[in-house]
Design a protein around this motif. Structure first.
Motif, PDB file in Angstrom:
ATOM      1  N   GLY A  83       0.772  -0.892  -0.203  1.00 41.35           N
ATOM      2  CA  GLY A  83      -0.064  -0.249   0.165  1.00 41.35           C
ATOM      3  C   GLY A  83       0.713   1.490  -0.066  1.00 41.35           C
ATOM      4  O   GLY A  83       1.481   1.360   0.549  1.00 41.35           O
ATOM      5  N   ALA A  84       0.154   2.351  -0.074  1.00 37.89           N
ATOM      6  CA  ALA A  84       0.548   3.443  -0.354  1.00 37.89           C
ATOM      7  C   ALA A  84       1.112   4.279   0.607  1.00 37.89           C
ATOM      8  O   ALA A  84       2.226   5.205   0.327  1.00 37.89           O
ATOM      9  CB  ALA A  84       0.118   4.440  -1.494  1.00 37.89           C
ATOM     10  N   SER A  85       0.912   4.036   1.695  1.00 40.67           N
ATOM     11  CA  SER A  85       1.253   4.692   3.141  1.00 40.67           C
ATOM     12  C   SER A  85       2.365   5.036   3.625  1.00 40.67           C
ATOM     13  O   SER A  85       2.827   5.390   4.047  1.00 40.67           O
ATOM     14  CB  SER A  85       0.132   4.115   3.818  1.00 40.67           C
ATOM     15  OG  SER A  85       0.859   2.497   4.931  1.00 40.67           O
ATOM     16  N   TYR A  86       3.203   4.143   2.903  1.00 40.28           N
ATOM     17  CA  TYR A  86       5.125   3.736   3.288  1.00 40.28           C
ATOM     18  C   TYR A  86       5.536   4.903   2.888  1.00 40.28           C
ATOM     19  O   TYR A  86       5.805   5.187   1.848  1.00 40.28           O
ATOM     20  CB  TYR A  86       4.760   2.702   2.842  1.00 40.28           C
ATOM     21  CG  TYR A  86       5.014   1.149   4.284  1.00 40.28           C
ATOM     22  CD1 TYR A  86       5.938   0.686   4.831  1.00 40.28           C
ATOM     23  CD2 TYR A  86       3.515   0.702   3.936  1.00 40.28           C
ATOM     24  CE1 TYR A  86       5.580  -0.041   5.362  1.00 40.28           C
ATOM     25  CE2 TYR A  86       3.211  -0.182   4.730  1.00 40.28           C
ATOM     26  CZ  TYR A  86       4.248  -1.179   5.155  1.00 40.28           C
ATOM     27  OH  TYR A  86       3.731  -2.159   6.249  1.00 40.28           O
ATOM     28  N   ARG A  87       6.545   5.518   3.674  1.00 41.75           N
ATOM     29  CA  ARG A  87       7.427   6.837   3.182  1.00 41.75           C
ATOM     30  C   ARG A  87       8.654   5.749   3.043  1.00 41.75           C
ATOM     31  O   ARG A  87       9.072   5.671   4.077  1.00 41.75           O
ATOM     32  CB  ARG A  87       7.518   7.878   4.530  1.00 41.75           C
ATOM     33  CG  ARG A  87       8.294   8.891   4.313  1.00 41.75           C
ATOM     34  CD  ARG A  87       8.734  10.125   5.475  1.00 41.75           C
ATOM     35  NE  ARG A  87       7.176  10.387   5.185  1.00 41.75           N
ATOM     36  CZ  ARG A  87       6.761  10.922   6.023  1.00 41.75           C
ATOM     37  NH1 ARG A  87       7.600  12.277   7.069  1.00 41.75           N
ATOM     38  NH2 ARG A  87       5.765  12.291   6.041  1.00 41.75           N
ATOM     39  N   LEU A  88       9.537   6.302   2.193  1.00 40.37           N
ATOM     40  CA  LEU A  88      10.170   5.841   1.800  1.00 40.37           C
ATOM     41  C   LEU A  88      11.603   6.635   2.016  1.00 40.37           C
ATOM     42  O   LEU A  88      11.689   8.144   2.075  1.00 40.37           O
ATOM     43  CB  LEU A  88      10.748   6.047  -0.218  1.00 40.37           C
ATOM     44  CG  LEU A  88      10.086   4.881  -1.206  1.00 40.37           C
ATOM     45  CD1 LEU A  88       8.784   4.877  -0.536  1.00 40.37           C
ATOM     46  CD2 LEU A  88      10.411   5.159  -2.413  1.00 40.37           C
ATOM     47  N   LEU A  89      12.412   5.574   2.741  1.00 41.41           N
ATOM     48  CA  LEU A  89      13.759   5.972   3.253  1.00 41.41           C
ATOM     49  C   LEU A  89      15.357   5.333   2.304  1.00 41.41           C
ATOM     50  O   LEU A  89      14.689   3.871   2.714  1.00 41.41           O
ATOM     51  CB  LEU A  89      14.069   5.823   4.787  1.00 41.41           C
ATOM     52  CG  LEU A  89      12.543   6.527   5.659  1.00 41.41           C
ATOM     53  CD1 LEU A  89      13.110   5.537   7.031  1.00 41.41           C
ATOM     54  CD2 LEU A  89      11.970   7.551   5.546  1.00 41.41           C
ATOM     55  N   GLY A  90      16.160   6.103   2.673  1.00 38.48           N
ATOM     56  CA  GLY A  90      17.261   5.957   1.988  1.00 38.48           C
ATOM     57  C   GLY A  90      18.396   6.969   1.096  1.00 38.48           C
ATOM     58  O   GLY A  90      17.744   8.153   1.266  1.00 38.48           O
ATOM     59  N   GLU A  91      19.567   6.531   1.081  1.00 39.73           N
ATOM     60  CA  GLU A  91      20.079   7.551   0.456  1.00 39.73           C
ATOM     61  C   GLU A  91      19.879   8.553  -0.740  1.00 39.73           C
ATOM     62  O   GLU A  91      19.055   7.945  -1.510  1.00 39.73           O
ATOM     63  CB  GLU A  91      21.716   6.583   0.193  1.00 39.73           C
ATOM     64  CG  GLU A  91      22.109   6.230   0.388  1.00 39.73           C
ATOM     65  CD  GLU A  91      23.706   5.699   0.784  1.00 39.73           C
ATOM     66  OE1 GLU A  91      23.730   5.528  -0.929  1.00 39.73           O
ATOM     67  OE2 GLU A  91      24.594   4.767   1.053  1.00 39.73           O
TER      68      GLU A  91
END
Length: 253
Positions: A78-86
């Motif tokens: 689902g689209a509720s997830y916030r992406l975290l990365g470099e």
């Protein structure tokens, strides 16, 4: 896309990447955290960690593989997830995935060595003092993820004293051991009362907590917004290395 069901497989794919390992592991350090799922595609890895405050999707690896992987993972969770990365990887994902927009940049900072900070006067707070620290966040840091009483926040260290003469003692500066897991302790909720700033209290309480986390877990980490220059300078003086990360999300609706 291959789903990884064991923490050991995630650690191997993460290749020492502290943020991915921290996102994946449960409190026992032997298995994935509650509700956590992880996938690999080519040279990309993604770890989805559900949370009541903000679902997170940590990602690393080759940008072309990550585009394919993130698209499929978001369809799955689902689209509720916030992406975290470099930061460079998040920028590439924003350019290539429709609907994904940048949120902010931040530094993932970590250390495996003692801070060397002078921590006289800092101690772990008792239950009453932790509750008293709630007013610091209500008044001066309401957006903090780590706050007294929230799930995953294990204990608070602080310096206690008088805000005004004759008013009684209360926490002047605090920092939390929050969401730590085997292999990576995590610090959050660092705040100093405005009347006590300029006395080095934030450095003292941070050094105290970081030293406790390194001693227990072998590594201590935190996240700080890229624009928070004074805090970044304090953590660097405590021996923490910084890595520029980005956050992005598909807006609700």
């Amino acid at each position: 896309m291959e789903e990884l069901a064991r923490l050991g497989d995630v650690k191997q794919a993460a290749a020492g990447h502290g943020q991915l390992i921290w996102a994946a592991q449960g409190p026992d350090g032997e298995s994935l955290g509650p509700g956590v799922r992880a996938w690999r595609h080519g040279a990309a890895l993604a770890v989805a960690s559900p949370d009541r405050q903000q679902d997170r999707l940590a990602v690393k690896g080759d940008s072309a593989d990550a585009v394919v992987l993130v698209r499929r993972v978001l369809e799955e969770v689902g689209a509720s997830y916030r992406l975290l990365g470099e930061a460079a990887l998040i920028d590439a994902l924003v350019r290539q995935l429709p609907g994904l927009v940048p949120v902010h940049n931040f530094f993932w900072m970590e250390t495996t060595s003692p801070s060397g900070a002078a921590t006289a006067g800092v101690r772990w707070l008792d239950t009453r003092e932790e509750k008293e620290a709630t007013s610091l966040f209500d008044r001066f840091f309401p957006d903090s993820y780590a706050q007294p009483g929230r799930a995953g926040v294990r204990r608070w260290a602080g310096v206690v004293g008088e805000v005004d003469e004759g008013t009684g003692v209360e926490p002047l500066a605090v920092a939390a051991d929050a969401w730590s897991a085997a292999g990576c302790g995590f610090m959050g909720g660092v705040i100093t009362h405005p009347v006590a700033r300029g006395r080095g209290l934030a450095r003292a309480v941070s050094g105290f907590v970081l030293d406790a986390l390194v001693d227990r877990y072998g590594r201590a980490a935190l996240m700080v917004l890229a624009g928070n220059t004074p805090a970044i300078a304090t953590y660097e003086r405590l021996g923490m290395a910084k890595h520029l990360f980005g956050a992005a999300q598909i807006p609700a609706g």
